[in-house]
Scaffold this motif. Structure first.
Motif, PDB file in Angstrom:
ATOM      1  N   ARG A 231     -29.697 -16.115   0.530  1.00 51.41           N
ATOM      2  CA  ARG A 231     -28.620 -15.566  -0.191  1.00 51.41           C
ATOM      3  C   ARG A 231     -27.247 -15.882   0.430  1.00 51.41           C
ATOM      4  NH1 ARG A 231     -29.925 -12.909  -4.734  1.00 51.41           N
ATOM      5  NH2 ARG A 231     -31.815 -12.177  -4.803  1.00 51.41           N
ATOM      6  N   ASP A 232     -27.219 -16.021   1.814  1.00 47.67           N
ATOM      7  CA  ASP A 232     -26.094 -16.321   2.641  1.00 47.67           C
ATOM      8  C   ASP A 232     -26.265 -17.987   2.673  1.00 47.67           C
ATOM      9  OD1 ASP A 232     -24.864 -14.078   2.632  1.00 47.67           O
ATOM     10  OD2 ASP A 232     -26.416 -13.497   4.639  1.00 47.67           O
ATOM     11  N   PRO A 233     -25.078 -18.924   3.038  1.00 53.11           N
ATOM     12  CA  PRO A 233     -24.964 -20.140   2.989  1.00 53.11           C
ATOM     13  C   PRO A 233     -25.675 -20.643   4.581  1.00 53.11           C
ATOM     14  CG  PRO A 233     -22.883 -19.380   2.720  1.00 53.11           C
ATOM     15  CD  PRO A 233     -23.553 -18.025   2.826  1.00 53.11           C
ATOM     16  N   VAL A 234     -26.623 -21.592   4.338  1.00 49.27           N
ATOM     17  CA  VAL A 234     -27.226 -22.003   5.637  1.00 49.27           C
ATOM     18  C   VAL A 234     -27.108 -23.434   5.548  1.00 49.27           C
ATOM     19  CG1 VAL A 234     -29.467 -22.097   6.767  1.00 49.27           C
ATOM     20  CG2 VAL A 234     -28.843 -20.048   5.721  1.00 49.27           C
ATOM     21  N   ALA A 235     -26.514 -24.100   6.754  1.00 47.79           N
ATOM     22  CA  ALA A 235     -26.677 -25.467   6.945  1.00 47.79           C
ATOM     23  C   ALA A 235     -27.916 -26.184   6.997  1.00 47.79           C
ATOM     24  CB  ALA A 235     -25.787 -25.860   8.082  1.00 47.79           C
ATOM     25  N   TRP A 236     -28.282 -27.036   6.134  1.00 48.40           N
ATOM     26  CA  TRP A 236     -29.498 -27.919   6.299  1.00 48.40           C
ATOM     27  C   TRP A 236     -29.160 -29.266   6.603  1.00 48.40           C
ATOM     28  CZ3 TRP A 236     -34.409 -27.346   2.783  1.00 48.40           C
ATOM     29  CH2 TRP A 236     -34.577 -26.025   2.906  1.00 48.40           C
ATOM     30  N   ALA A 251     -26.028 -30.770   4.262  1.00 46.93           N
ATOM     31  CA  ALA A 251     -25.437 -29.976   2.830  1.00 46.93           C
ATOM     32  C   ALA A 251     -25.876 -28.238   3.416  1.00 46.93           C
ATOM     33  CB  ALA A 251     -26.299 -30.212   1.781  1.00 46.93           C
ATOM     34  N   SER A 252     -24.930 -27.487   2.853  1.00 49.24           N
ATOM     35  CA  SER A 252     -24.768 -25.977   3.201  1.00 49.24           C
ATOM     36  C   SER A 252     -25.386 -25.562   1.700  1.00 49.24           C
ATOM     37  CB  SER A 252     -23.476 -25.667   3.431  1.00 49.24           C
ATOM     38  OG  SER A 252     -23.411 -24.150   3.484  1.00 49.24           O
ATOM     39  N   PRO A 294     -42.042 -45.427  -0.926  1.00 50.09           N
ATOM     40  CA  PRO A 294     -42.405 -44.026  -0.370  1.00 50.09           C
ATOM     41  C   PRO A 294     -40.934 -43.514  -0.155  1.00 50.09           C
ATOM     42  CG  PRO A 294     -42.439 -45.852   1.098  1.00 50.09           C
ATOM     43  CD  PRO A 294     -42.292 -46.680   0.097  1.00 50.09           C
ATOM     44  N   ILE A 295     -41.124 -41.926   0.089  1.00 44.68           N
ATOM     45  CA  ILE A 295     -39.921 -41.227   0.157  1.00 44.68           C
ATOM     46  C   ILE A 295     -40.303 -40.425   1.268  1.00 44.68           C
ATOM     47  CG2 ILE A 295     -38.354 -39.349  -0.865  1.00 44.68           C
ATOM     48  CD1 ILE A 295     -38.920 -40.557  -3.599  1.00 44.68           C
ATOM     49  N   ILE A 296     -39.693 -40.336   2.302  1.00 41.15           N
ATOM     50  CA  ILE A 296     -40.012 -39.521   3.600  1.00 41.15           C
ATOM     51  C   ILE A 296     -38.982 -38.462   3.995  1.00 41.15           C
ATOM     52  CG2 ILE A 296     -40.991 -39.828   6.125  1.00 41.15           C
ATOM     53  CD1 ILE A 296     -41.915 -42.510   5.554  1.00 41.15           C
ATOM     54  N   LEU A 297     -39.277 -37.507   4.068  1.00 40.17           N
ATOM     55  CA  LEU A 297     -38.264 -36.401   4.751  1.00 40.17           C
ATOM     56  C   LEU A 297     -38.708 -35.877   6.202  1.00 40.17           C
ATOM     57  CD1 LEU A 297     -37.800 -36.450   1.626  1.00 40.17           C
ATOM     58  CD2 LEU A 297     -37.360 -34.118   1.709  1.00 40.17           C
ATOM     59  N   SER A 298     -37.853 -35.900   7.234  1.00 37.06           N
ATOM     60  CA  SER A 298     -38.522 -35.397   8.541  1.00 37.06           C
ATOM     61  C   SER A 298     -37.455 -34.718   9.344  1.00 37.06           C
ATOM     62  CB  SER A 298     -39.122 -36.663   9.233  1.00 37.06           C
ATOM     63  OG  SER A 298     -37.676 -37.641   9.405  1.00 37.06           O
ATOM     64  N   GLY A 299     -37.611 -34.173  10.218  1.00 35.90           N
ATOM     65  CA  GLY A 299     -36.694 -33.673  11.313  1.00 35.90           C
ATOM     66  C   GLY A 299     -35.514 -32.479  10.750  1.00 35.90           C
ATOM     67  N   LEU A 300     -36.208 -31.651   9.702  1.00 39.55           N
ATOM     68  CA  LEU A 300     -35.303 -30.537   9.196  1.00 39.55           C
ATOM     69  C   LEU A 300     -35.036 -29.585  10.234  1.00 39.55           C
ATOM     70  CD1 LEU A 300     -33.882 -28.998   6.960  1.00 39.55           C
ATOM     71  CD2 LEU A 300     -36.297 -27.828   6.660  1.00 39.55           C
ATOM     72  N   THR A 301     -33.333 -29.293  10.165  1.00 40.43           N
ATOM     73  CA  THR A 301     -32.985 -28.346  11.096  1.00 40.43           C
ATOM     74  C   THR A 301     -32.092 -27.414  10.073  1.00 40.43           C
ATOM     75  OG1 THR A 301     -31.072 -29.613  11.594  1.00 40.43           O
ATOM     76  CG2 THR A 301     -32.922 -29.651  13.075  1.00 40.43           C
ATOM     77  N   THR A 302     -32.273 -26.099  10.493  1.00 40.75           N
ATOM     78  CA  THR A 302     -31.495 -25.185   9.543  1.00 40.75           C
ATOM     79  C   THR A 302     -30.829 -24.278  10.521  1.00 40.75           C
ATOM     80  OG1 THR A 302     -33.164 -23.413   9.578  1.00 40.75           O
ATOM     81  CG2 THR A 302     -33.239 -25.061   7.880  1.00 40.75           C
ATOM     82  N   GLY A 303     -29.498 -24.087  10.043  1.00 37.99           N
ATOM     83  CA  GLY A 303     -28.435 -23.371  10.803  1.00 37.99           C
ATOM     84  C   GLY A 303     -27.789 -24.226  11.668  1.00 37.99           C
TER      85      GLY A 303
END
Length: 429
Positions: A231-236, A251-252, A294-303
């Protein structure tokens, strides 16, 4: 010169009294083995003795400091030894948690043990010596080295000072290391990290189900991306790869509002070949690539990223969409790569190596303390010999002199008695 009877008696008694004092002094020297040194009798010896005694007192203080340093270093070595065992156990738990054969109860048991080990690690970092002073708080020996913040993280509350004690006229010896260097600066592939953050990330990975992959991929050219946000903003931040290349997306996000992420993906579509649009009626994003690549998503960091811990609970799920527009294929969970067990294992091994190095530093300081202790012992022996040469009595010489004094007194008393017995009638005869 005429000497009257009274003067003769007075002189004789004074001499006998002086002989008695000399005999008593010699008897005292023989009984105690000590030679009293008085400035009035021997000022040079008295001066040398005073200087030697001052030096002995100083050596005693240095020896006390060395003993205290050895005690603190020994306790620090024990604490770091226990810490190394904890990191080894965390490594074992991480490897065990990577097994696909674990049940939910197994995961819970591993997480509970990891949490307990993290608490023990916190206690060891706050170890105190026999005087109640913190071993790892720098100059702030009265303060607790590490404290737990309201959000559950652990921060260093000491300073970067290194507590030292003087062990000679020119040398000072460190009695430990500051906690920031020992526990807060483990060298990992992603930079210096706190061992507590590393443990927290492992626990978070176990909480999240750490076998989840840090990379997801859809080969149909179209995919559905569902988000689980707070519910609080978190940077992705994550890397998006498509037919044209890849780009870093940032994005936040707030729960129920994926719009900023759609805008960020579309802003980079010229580099990736991937576009995004909001699906109607739910918290879902539809991704579309050029030429069905292909669509590839990797290396997610949050916060905040960097060395800051990730935000648990932030993850997404990617599912391919078939030609008919229906979702098909396995749902692929995607969450912060730093929560992956593989990364936790790398960080734990790096932290273990770092703690071993810090323990080696403690060992080097302990070796230096032992060296100073030997030097001080040799100096104390030399000072004891010097003081002994000044204060101790030569028993053989003292006994000989005592016998001479006793014989002189005995002879003098006999002569005095003989002379004192004569009268005028003795001379008339």
């Amino acid at each position: 010169m005429k000497i009257g009877t009274r003067l003769f008696n007075d002189l004789s008694l004074r001499r006998f009294s002086a002989l008695g004092e000399e005999i008593a002094t010699l008897q005292g020297k023989i009984a105690t083995g000590r030679n009293p040194v008085r400035p009035s009798l021997d000022p040079v010896a008295a001066s040398r003795l005073s200087a030697a005694q001052d030096m002995r007192a100083q050596m005693a203080r240095f020896s006390g400091n060395t003993a205290r340093a050895n005690e603190r270093l020994s306790q620090a070595d024990v604490a770091l030894g226990e810490t190394a065992q904890i990191m080894a156990r965390l490594r074992e738990l991480t490897i065990r948690a990577s097994s696909d054969a674990l049940t939910t109860n197994d995961w819970r048991a591993i997480r509970v043990e990891a949490q307990q080990l993290r608490g023990t690690l916190f206690d060891l970092a706050n170890t105190r010596d026999a005087q109640g002073h913190s071993l790892f708080s720098g100059f702030r020996v009265q303060a607790q080295a590490f404290v737990e913040t309201p959000d559950g993280s652990i921060r260093y509350a000491g300073d970067r000072g290194q507590h030292q004690l003087r062990v000679s006229e020119t040398a000072r010896l460190a009695t430990g290391l500051d906690g920031a260097s020992v526990f807060g600066a483990a060298t990992t592939p992603s930079g210096p990290q706190s061992v507590f953050d590393i443990a927290d990330r492992l626990i978070a990975a176990l909480t999240e189900g750490g076998s989840l992959s840090g990379q997801v991929q859809a080969d149909t050219g179209r995919a559905s991306l569902r988000l689980e946000t707070a519910r609080d903003p978190v940077a992705w931040r994550f890397s998006l790869s498509g037919p044209l290349g890849h780009a870093e997306i940032a994005a936040s996000l707030i729960h129920g509002l994926p719009g900023p992420l759609v805008e960020a993906i579309n802003a980079a579509s010229a580099r990736t070949g991937v576009t995004a649009e909001l699906a109607e009626g739910d918290n879902r994003i539809v991704l579309q690539s050029l030429n069905s690549g292909p669509i590839i998503l990797s290396g997610l960091t949050t916060g905040p990223g960097g060395t800051a811990p990730p935000v648990p609970g932030q993850r997404a799920m990617l599912q391919p969409i078939g030609p008919d527009g229906a979702e098909r294929g396995p749902v692929q969970p995607f969450r912060d790569a730093r929560l992956a067990l593989e990364q936790s294992l790398v960080d734990i091994e790096a932290a273990g190596a770092h703690l071993s190095l810090q323990r080696a530093r403690i060992g080097a300081l302990a070796n230096a303390a032992t060296h100073h202790e030997r030097v001080l012992t040799d100096r104390q022996v030399q000072l004891d010999q010097l003081v002994s040469g000044i204060e101790d009595t030569d028993i053989a010489a003292a006994v000989t002199e005592l016998q001479t004094r006793l014989l002189n007194r005995q002879a003098g008393q006999q002569v005095f008695a003989k002379i004192s017995q004569q009268s005028l009638l003795d001379f008339l005869r």
